[in-house]
Structure formats: structure tokens, C-alpha cells
Scaffold this motif. Sequence first.
Motif, PDB file in Angstrom:
ATOM      1  N   GLN A 538     -37.344  27.280 -13.422  1.00 61.25           N
ATOM      2  CA  GLN A 538     -35.738  26.836 -13.220  1.00 61.25           C
ATOM      3  C   GLN A 538     -34.640  28.101 -13.781  1.00 61.25           C
ATOM      4  O   GLN A 538     -33.936  28.590 -13.508  1.00 61.25           O
ATOM      5  CB  GLN A 538     -35.260  25.793 -13.116  1.00 61.25           C
ATOM      6  CG  GLN A 538     -35.505  24.470 -12.115  1.00 61.25           C
ATOM      7  CD  GLN A 538     -34.482  23.384 -12.590  1.00 61.25           C
ATOM      8  OE1 GLN A 538     -34.400  23.183 -13.576  1.00 61.25           O
ATOM      9  NE2 GLN A 538     -34.960  22.255 -11.988  1.00 61.25           N
ATOM     10  N   GLU A 539     -34.927  28.620 -14.381  1.00 56.67           N
ATOM     11  CA  GLU A 539     -34.227  29.698 -15.515  1.00 56.67           C
ATOM     12  C   GLU A 539     -33.919  30.884 -14.790  1.00 56.67           C
ATOM     13  O   GLU A 539     -33.384  31.637 -15.511  1.00 56.67           O
ATOM     14  CB  GLU A 539     -34.001  29.792 -17.303  1.00 56.67           C
ATOM     15  CG  GLU A 539     -34.751  30.220 -17.907  1.00 56.67           C
ATOM     16  CD  GLU A 539     -36.018  28.586 -18.195  1.00 56.67           C
ATOM     17  OE1 GLU A 539     -37.082  28.258 -18.459  1.00 56.67           O
ATOM     18  OE2 GLU A 539     -35.416  27.410 -17.329  1.00 56.67           O
ATOM     19  N   LYS A 540     -34.826  30.789 -14.422  1.00 59.16           N
ATOM     20  CA  LYS A 540     -35.582  32.295 -14.470  1.00 59.16           C
ATOM     21  C   LYS A 540     -35.471  32.563 -12.819  1.00 59.16           C
ATOM     22  O   LYS A 540     -34.471  33.361 -12.574  1.00 59.16           O
ATOM     23  CB  LYS A 540     -37.802  32.611 -14.907  1.00 59.16           C
ATOM     24  CG  LYS A 540     -37.698  33.091 -15.281  1.00 59.16           C
ATOM     25  CD  LYS A 540     -39.232  33.609 -15.968  1.00 59.16           C
ATOM     26  CE  LYS A 540     -39.996  33.871 -16.568  1.00 59.16           C
ATOM     27  NZ  LYS A 540     -41.426  33.397 -16.603  1.00 59.16           N
ATOM     28  N   GLY A 541     -35.894  32.097 -11.776  1.00 56.75           N
ATOM     29  CA  GLY A 541     -35.004  32.606 -10.590  1.00 56.75           C
ATOM     30  C   GLY A 541     -36.481  33.666 -10.265  1.00 56.75           C
ATOM     31  O   GLY A 541     -37.053  34.097 -10.686  1.00 56.75           O
ATOM     32  N   LEU A 542     -36.284  33.642  -8.686  1.00 55.84           N
ATOM     33  CA  LEU A 542     -37.777  34.395  -7.709  1.00 55.84           C
ATOM     34  C   LEU A 542     -37.053  35.841  -8.270  1.00 55.84           C
ATOM     35  O   LEU A 542     -38.595  36.961  -8.614  1.00 55.84           O
ATOM     36  CB  LEU A 542     -37.399  34.583  -6.581  1.00 55.84           C
ATOM     37  CG  LEU A 542     -38.371  35.151  -5.995  1.00 55.84           C
ATOM     38  CD1 LEU A 542     -39.025  34.735  -5.275  1.00 55.84           C
ATOM     39  CD2 LEU A 542     -37.148  35.452  -4.175  1.00 55.84           C
ATOM     40  N   GLU A 543     -35.921  36.367  -8.814  1.00 55.53           N
ATOM     41  CA  GLU A 543     -35.927  37.937  -8.657  1.00 55.53           C
ATOM     42  C   GLU A 543     -37.090  38.658 -10.095  1.00 55.53           C
ATOM     43  O   GLU A 543     -37.435  38.930 -10.494  1.00 55.53           O
ATOM     44  CB  GLU A 543     -34.716  37.922  -8.712  1.00 55.53           C
ATOM     45  CG  GLU A 543     -33.987  39.492  -8.861  1.00 55.53           C
ATOM     46  CD  GLU A 543     -33.317  40.236  -9.212  1.00 55.53           C
ATOM     47  OE1 GLU A 543     -31.958  39.292  -8.730  1.00 55.53           O
ATOM     48  OE2 GLU A 543     -32.056  41.318  -9.538  1.00 55.53           O
ATOM     49  N   THR A 544     -36.481  37.901 -10.841  1.00 59.97           N
ATOM     50  CA  THR A 544     -37.123  37.646 -13.064  1.00 59.97           C
ATOM     51  C   THR A 544     -38.345  37.704 -12.542  1.00 59.97           C
ATOM     52  O   THR A 544     -38.902  38.084 -13.860  1.00 59.97           O
ATOM     53  CB  THR A 544     -36.676  37.586 -13.806  1.00 59.97           C
ATOM     54  OG1 THR A 544     -35.193  36.752 -13.616  1.00 59.97           O
ATOM     55  CG2 THR A 544     -36.946  37.528 -14.770  1.00 59.97           C
ATOM     56  N   ALA A 545     -39.064  36.235 -12.021  1.00 60.18           N
ATOM     57  CA  ALA A 545     -40.134  36.099 -11.702  1.00 60.18           C
ATOM     58  C   ALA A 545     -41.040  37.527 -11.563  1.00 60.18           C
ATOM     59  O   ALA A 545     -42.134  37.980 -12.012  1.00 60.18           O
ATOM     60  CB  ALA A 545     -40.964  35.066 -10.836  1.00 60.18           C
ATOM     61  N   ALA A 546     -40.282  37.876 -10.155  1.00 64.47           N
ATOM     62  CA  ALA A 546     -41.508  39.133  -9.149  1.00 64.47           C
ATOM     63  C   ALA A 546     -41.209  40.150  -9.939  1.00 64.47           C
ATOM     64  O   ALA A 546     -42.583  40.797 -10.067  1.00 64.47           O
ATOM     65  CB  ALA A 546     -41.138  39.088  -7.288  1.00 64.47           C
TER      66      ALA A 546
END
Lengths: 684, 306
Positions: A538-546
Motif C-alpha cells: 500500500q505504501e508503494k503504489g504502482l509508480e514506485t513498484a514499476a
Amino acid sequence: MILLYFVYGLAFEGLGLAAYLQLRREGDFPLKKELPWLAAFGFVGGAAGWVDMFLYSGSLEGIANVLSILRVTLHLLTGLILLRFGWGILNNLNPLPAWSVFIPGILIVPIAFVITYAATTFITPSPIEIPIEIWTRYLLYLPGSFLAGIGFLRQWYSQRKLGLYDVSTLMLGAGLAFLFEAVVMGLIVPAAPYGPASYYNYDRVIHNAFSGESIEISRQYGLNAWLDYQSVLNTTGIPIEIWRMISAVIVMFFVVKALDVFEAIRKRQVRELQHERDRAQREAFEAQILARQTAENWTNALVNISRHIAELENVDDILVYILDTIAHLLRTDFIGLAILDQEKTQLDLKCYSSGGSTSLVTKEVVTVDNPIIANLLSNAFPYRSSGGEPVEQVEGICFFTQEAAKAVMAVPLKLENTTIGALWVSRYTDEQFLETDVIWLESMADQIAIAIQHGLMTSQLQSLSIVQERGRIAREMHDGLAQVLGYLNLQTQTLGSLLNQGKVEKLQDELLQMRRAIQTAHADVRENILSLRTTLAQEKGLETAAEEYLTEFGIQTGVGTSFSYQVGGDLNLSSIAEVQLVCILQEALTNVRKHAQAGQVDVVIRKERLEDGDHIRMQVVDNGTGFQMTGSKRSFGLQTMRERAESVGGRLDIKSDGVKGTCIECKLPCLTQERLPKQSVVIH
Amino acid sequence: MNVREWALPVYTILMQLAVGAFFVLWLIRHLAGPKFSAREIDRIISNPILVIAFTAAVAMGGAHFHLSKPFHSFLAVLNFKTSWLSREIVFTALFFLTTMSVVYLIYFQTHRRRLITGLGWLAILFGIILIYCMARIYLIPTQVAWNSTSVIVSFYVTSLMLGGMTIASLLMLDLKFSEIKNAEDVELRTRVICHSYSGLSALNVILVVASFVIVYIQIRLLAQGDLIAVTSLSLIVDLYLPLFLLRLISLIYASGSLVFAVLRMYRRHSTPQSLMMPVYLSCLMILVGEIIGRFLFYATHIRVGI
């Protein structure tokens, strides 16, 4: 004397005229039904007075007999009309109490005796006009005036209670005027040998049976003789005609004033009714606004709850949120949510709200044992208290508090037409819940049931995902690491043979191939580890993970990478869609590493507004060899990517001509505010 | 007649009314047994029985106006063995006491139904004897106009006529009261009235016819009698003729009006409330007719000798 009779008649005619004119006015007021009788009484009474005048003057000597008959008839008629008017005033203006129906029953015997007594007096030697006049006065004028007087006095009493002192004074005057008329018109009669006006008893001899003595008595027996005309003159010095004229004038004065008062009362009532109507309209408008506001509040609450459910939040958190919402909107003191156990024999408290805070019951089992809730479970119908319920009925409905519920409302929790629990609210005050509150609480119960069902489904999906992921890892190990290890096993045997044969050059070639195979296996393992490690916390989000995944991919493979994230504001993708998007990205990059022989891969994620709403578009472009769309070894992976996109309402496009690299484009629809509830239903 | 003499019609009429009403009420109570529950019918009769007791009390009080020394009235019972007057007083007291007992039981001991029934019939028995004693007082040779057994029959007929009409009126007033109070027994009272009014109106017609027959017999006896009797008859057909005719008209009007109203109610299937005014007027006219009859009874006698 002629003037007296004239004024007497004039007063009654004036009364009749005033009543008649009032009768012609429009509108409805309490006295209106009695006005015809009052007008008739005035006209006929006035005529009777004027006939008296002509008889007294002797000016119409020739028709004296006709006038006498007319006089008797008019007096009789006046008395009858007065009796009817008096009864109407007494009974119709303000209804009499219920017990008054027995009055005629009680009076029937005295009335019968009086009628009989009156009948017997007609056989006395006095002229027939005398008993007619006397009994007209006794039986008609007297009760008629008396009833009218009492009727106006009742009005005086009721107007005083209303605080209308000016009106009540006039009512008092009219009442007393009619009572005065009852005396001078009804009780004072011509002298006659029967009572009670001039009751002369026989001279009697009383014989004492014990002593044997006889006493002769000549004094009057019964009432005294002051109720005839002569006695009135002797006692007051004023003839009865003057008294009657005074009475007529007083009655006219007060009744005519009273007629105006009744009109004023009517106007005041109309004004009050208008005020009342305006007030009612205002209240209705305010109630409408309030109802609309309430409906909006509840609708917003339902939308927010649906959003929480759609966002895959924890079920317990959703339940707490729903109970908080109910406590706020219904102004409750206690809310309970209980679920049936697996055997459906016991109702356990799951969550409760008391004193402004909501808690989950996790550490202990709290059994709900209340007749209202038990009945609710059996008949599956909502319950709403009406006040005054027995104390034992609401006992055990509020937990963890010493307060007792005085207003209770409860609804069943239904999942696919099966009752799975109960939701109830209560107040410690006497303010009862409304019928509309039941409807809102049922809506909340539906949301709770949806959240519970959604939680169950999510749990099942997670289990399924784990199984699928294990299968995928097993497949990867079988296709990759296991194959390599098998290959290495064979190669070591080959190396042994070559060593025995002394073929060094051949041995070195084989060792080189083994090394390459090990490097490939190592790359696969590292990529798998990277994939497993990349999650959408939850704290990461799509942008950071990708971005992190792409950077790591570049380091591991040596392929150049670039990442562009062009989403302004919220992504507005469901959690499942975000997961699928990351998985598609991973699969695409795996293909690049394995098959494209590319030196550069560019990833772009952007939000686009199309005709059918907002979408998230992801492009993965490499500069590799590309491939032919049919019969490719990549087909299985591509098929998986396409299925992932379609499972969340999106689509996947692949562009490659076999020369200039490959472009994989994934387009997923965003969830808008309007679509959120509908979407949530689809998800569940 | 003076006030003292009017006390006699007051007493005799009211006491005969009370006895007749008690009998009719008990008859209705008995006949209603199969159609209504005991509790229902006792609730219906509770007010009428109270009125009967009150009427008897008023009659007893009114009778004292006939006495020179009202406080010595109790001494009249000393001649029970020889005097019909003494017997009348004794049975008046017995009737009143048993009636009061029934009132007490109906209001405060409703469950003692057998005792109530028994005491009621006992009160009626005392009442029947009372009326017989009342009539026998007038059967004396010196009073030619009175000395006939038709007097005894006429007293019983008057008693039943007044009693029937009184009960009819009381049932109607009770119904009206219940309606105003929105009481739950309105439907029950309506049913009781519907069941009993046909019998009450028929009884009234029969009694009016019987009354006319008695009048005819009395007139014939007087016409065939001696000079004193003929003198009494001449008073009726001369001085008191308007009253005599008024009595007959009152009875005919009362009976006809009641029958007409009841028949109209049954034919139109209307509610008994429509009978309120006809029943009240019939009762009033019956009372007027019977009081006039009693007035004529006292006014037409001519004493023979001292």
C-alpha cells in the motif's frame, strides 16, 4: 301601556330582523344553525306583543275574538320556537357531556305528571285562554328561556377558559337576560285556582289519629301567591308588562351583540386557521428539506461504504466504518452486530458501538440472547419499538454498558435470502425510531452482508492465487532450473568420458556450454526472485513498484531501460487491476530478456480520456528482433498477458513486424465515482 | 286533587312501573340466555335495575306526602293481619329490599349468578303481591266505582305497560350513552334491542287492547249499577270527558307509534338508533295516559255513606 306593548313587540321584531340579516351573511359560525329559530322567535314574539297592544287598546273591537285566538296561537308558537332555540343553544354550540343523555330519562316521569296536571286544569271553570296561557308559559317559555340561558352561560364559561373575556362578558349578559326572561315570561302567570302561581289549596281539616283532635286550616298550602300579575305589582310597584318589556329589550341587546361576537369569533377562527395552514406548509417544506438532506447523507454514506468494499479493504475495518456511520446518522447510543455461528445455533456479537466508539469483539465470545433479536432471526422481519415495551424485552440488548435501552430497532442480516445475523440500534432516551429509519438500517445491513460476502470471496481468491503462484514457480523450476540441472548431470558424465579419452579440446568446449547454461539458469532464478519480491504494497503504489522493478531488470540483464509515468492525480484503478498491470509488465520484460535480444526497453504509463471514460495505458517498447505473430514460442506468455488484461475489463495489443522490435500496449479502464458502486457489484 | 292526593298517583304509578319494569327486565334476561353470555346480559341490565331501585325509592318517598305524620308511617305495618294497606307497605318494603340486594349483587358480586336470578324472581313475586294488595285496598263496598275485580286486573296491566315501555326507553338511553362514549358494548346493546323490541312492542299492543277492554267493562258495570255508579259514570262522560279521551288517544298514539317505528326499523334494516325519539315519546304518552287514568280513577269515585 300601549307604548309598552309597542316597545315590547319592537324589541322582539328587532331581534328577529337582526338574526335574519345575520343569517343571510355568508360563512359558518357556531350560532348559525340556530339563527332561523332565533329569527322566527323574534318575529312571532314581536307579533304576539303587538296583538296584545291592539287587544289592550280596543281599537279593533270588531275582531277582538279573532285577535284573542291569534294571540293564543302566537304565544303558543313563540313558546315552541323558543323551546327549540333554547335546546339548540344548549346542545349544539358545545356538545353536552355523555351523561346528559340520561336527563330526558330522569325527567320523563316528572314531565308526564306535569302534562297530566296541566291537562286536569283545563276542566276548571276558568276561561280556556287562562290555562292555555299559563301552561304555555310554564311548559314552553320557562324551559325554553331557561335552556337558552344555560346555553349562553356555558358559552360564557368556555370563552372564559379560552381567555376571551370580552366575549365571555357578553355571553354572561345574554345568559342572565334569558334567565331573567324565564322568570318574567315563564314563571309569572295570570291568577288561577291552580299552581304554582296562585296555588290556593282547599281549606282543610287535619285529623290527628292519636289525639283525636281536628284542626281547621285556611292558610295557603304550597307556594305563595306572589307569582301572579297582581302580586308582582304589589311587591315591586311595577306592572308585569314593564318587566317583560325590560326583559325583551335586554335580551335583544345582548343577543344582537352576541351575534356580532360570534361573527368576530368566526373571523378570528378563520385567521387562526390561515396561520395554522401557513405554519403547516412551512413545516412541511422544512420537513421536505430535512428529508432530502437525510436522504443525501444516507446516499453518501452508502457510496462511501461501497467504495471501501470495492477497494478491498479489510472486512473488519469496513464493519467498524459502517457502525460509525450508523451511529452518526441515526444518533444512536448503542449499535450491535451479531453473526450466527457455523452451526447456526448461537448468535455471537461481532462488533458494537457504544459511547461514540466502535470495537470489534475478538478476544471472547459474547452470545446475544434477547427475545427481540431471537424473534427477528426466526421471522426475518425488522423490529421497531413503539415505547412502553416491558423492561425484560429490551434487557440484554446493550452490551458493555449499564444503561437500559428505551428505543430499539433491529433488522436481520441476509445473505442470499438466508439470515446470517442481526444488526440493531438503540437509544437510552424515549425518542423512538421512525419507519424511515428502518429502511435506512436495512440498507446498512445489506452493505454489511455485501462486505462479509466480499471478504469471503477475497479470501478464496487469495487462496487460489497462492495455488496458482506455486504452480507457476513449479513450472518455472521444471522448465528452467530442473532442465539445466539435468543437462549438467549429463554433461558431467560426458566430461568424464572425454577426460578418460584425453580429448582436452572437446572437454573445454563442453565446459563452455555448461557455463553458459548455468548463467542462463542463474538469470532466470534472479528474475523469478525479483518478480516474487515486487509487490504492490500500500505504501508503494504502482509508480514506485514499476520503477524499482525496471531498474533492477536493467541491472540484471544489462538491457537499457527508461520509465515514464504520466498520470496526474489518482490512478483510479481497482486494486486487482493494478496487480494485473504489474504482472503484465513483468511478463513483457521477461519476453524481452529471453527472446528479443534488445539493447533498450522503454516503459510508459499514462492516463488517457477516451469516449467511454478514463483509461490507463501502458506501453512496453523494445528495439529487439521482434517476432512473427503466429506460431511464436512466445504465444503462451502473450495469451496469459491478454487474459490478465481482459479479466479487469481491459485489452492488450501487440505490434511487431519481426524486424524493428516489439510494442506491447495494455489499456485498462479507470473506475469513476459514478461507476464505483456498479463496478463493486461486478467485483463481488 | 291537592298535593296530598297527587301523592297517591305518584306512589301507585311509580311502584307499578318499578314492578313491571323488573318483571320485563328479568324476562328479557331469561329469554336472552341462549343468545348472549351471562356476563354480557348482566352488563346490559345493570343500569336499568339501578333505575328500577331508584324509582321504587322515589315512590316510597312520594307516598309519605300523603300522610299527615310521615314519620309515623312505619306504624302502618302493625295491622298486617287485617289491613291490605299494612300488607301493601310490608310488601313494598320487601320488594325494595330485594331489589336493592339484586343491585348490590349485580354491581359487586357478579359471579353469584344463581343468587341474583333467585333474588330477582323473589323481588318480582313480592311485587306481584304488592300490586295485588295495592288493588285490594280499593275494593270496598262503600266505593262503588272501585269495588270491582277489574281494578286488580287494570293495575297489573298498567304495571306491565309502564314497565315494558320503561325498559325499552332505558335500553335505548344506555345504547345512546355507549355510543357517545365509544364503548365497546355498542354492538352488543344493539343486538339486545333488536332481539327484544319486537316482543316489547307486541306486548304493548296487547296491553293497550286489554286496557281498553277493562275500560269498557268498567263503564258497563257503572252503567248497569245503582245511582252512585251512574253518577260516577256521568262524571267520566261529562266533566272529565276531555281527560278520558286524552287518555285513550295517548295510549293509541303510544302503541301505534312504537309498532310503526319498530316495523320500519325491521323492514329497512336500519339501526335501533332511529327508534330513539319514537320510543321516548311512546313512553311519555303511555305515562301520561296511565297517570290520567289514575287521576280519573281517584276523581270519579263517589263514597256511599260516611
